[in-house]
Design a protein around this motif. Sequence first.
Motif, short mmCIF file in Angstrom:
data_model
loop_
_atom_site.label_atom_id
_atom_site.label_comp_id
_atom_site.label_asym_id
_atom_site.label_seq_id
_atom_site.Cartn_x
_atom_site.Cartn_y
_atom_site.Cartn_z
N ARG A 52 71.68 -29.19 -10.14
CA ARG A 52 71.23 -30.55 -10.47
C ARG A 52 69.81 -30.77 -9.94
N GLU A 53 69.57 -30.43 -8.67
CA GLU A 53 68.24 -30.61 -8.09
C GLU A 53 67.20 -29.74 -8.79
N GLN A 55 67.14 -28.84 -11.91
CA GLN A 55 66.80 -29.47 -13.18
C GLN A 55 65.95 -30.73 -12.95
N GLU A 56 66.34 -31.55 -11.98
CA GLU A 56 65.61 -32.79 -11.72
C GLU A 56 64.17 -32.53 -11.26
N GLU A 57 63.98 -31.54 -10.39
CA GLU A 57 62.67 -31.35 -9.77
C GLU A 57 61.77 -30.35 -10.48
N ASP A 114 58.05 -33.27 -14.72
CA ASP A 114 58.37 -34.64 -15.13
C ASP A 114 59.68 -34.69 -15.93
N CYS A 116 62.57 -35.61 -14.95
CA CYS A 116 63.39 -36.78 -14.65
C CYS A 116 62.52 -38.03 -14.60
N GLU A 117 63.16 -39.16 -14.51
CA GLU A 117 62.46 -40.44 -14.57
C GLU A 117 61.47 -40.64 -13.42
N LYS A 118 61.83 -40.14 -12.24
CA LYS A 118 60.97 -40.31 -11.06
C LYS A 118 60.67 -38.92 -10.48
N PRO A 119 59.60 -38.27 -10.95
CA PRO A 119 59.29 -36.91 -10.49
C PRO A 119 59.05 -36.84 -8.98
N GLU A 120 59.46 -35.72 -8.39
CA GLU A 120 59.25 -35.46 -6.96
C GLU A 120 57.90 -34.79 -6.72
#
Length: 186
Positions: A52-53, A55-57, A114, A116-120
């Motif tokens: 999950r992380e 994919q998100e990051e 980018d 996810c909605e709020k990129p790290e």
Amino acid sequence: MIDVDGYRPNVGIVLLNADGQLFWARRVSRDGWQFPQGGMHTDETPLEAMYRELQEETGLAAHHVEVLGATHGWLRYRLPSRYVRHHQRPICIGQKQVWFLLRLVGGECELKLDACEKPEFDLWRWVDFWYPAAHVVNFKRQVYERALRHFAPLVEDLFGIQLGKLPPRDDADSPPTGPRDGRAAA
């Protein structure tokens, strides 16, 4: 989710490219560089949280990577007191992490900061294996060193190389230099 000792369960990701270099990313609106990492949900295993992380990051899915290894047990770091939110309950004093070593099997073009909605992260680069241990913020260095020492034999076997020993620490938190980098889409 905070454990009884005040540590937040978390996963860390060390991502290798075909040349044995590591994915290193800059936090959005900060000068700090680090590996992808993130907290676990109560219903997740470390492996599920890692995917999950990832994919998100980074925008990478499971089919873009191969899992090469993981640390055994938790690696912990304490937060400096200025980062501890004393007004929140339970109080989080640090993170406990399971680290994963991944190899990128998809192309670099699959990396999307980018996703996810709020990129790290807003910038990434490939760096030499030991570079992150010497350049991450001080309070994470010991965990980075332990994770990289754990993974070094796997990387040496995979690439048929000798990584040598962990170099001395460099207290300058300067960003890496090099010709290859990637930015988040504007």
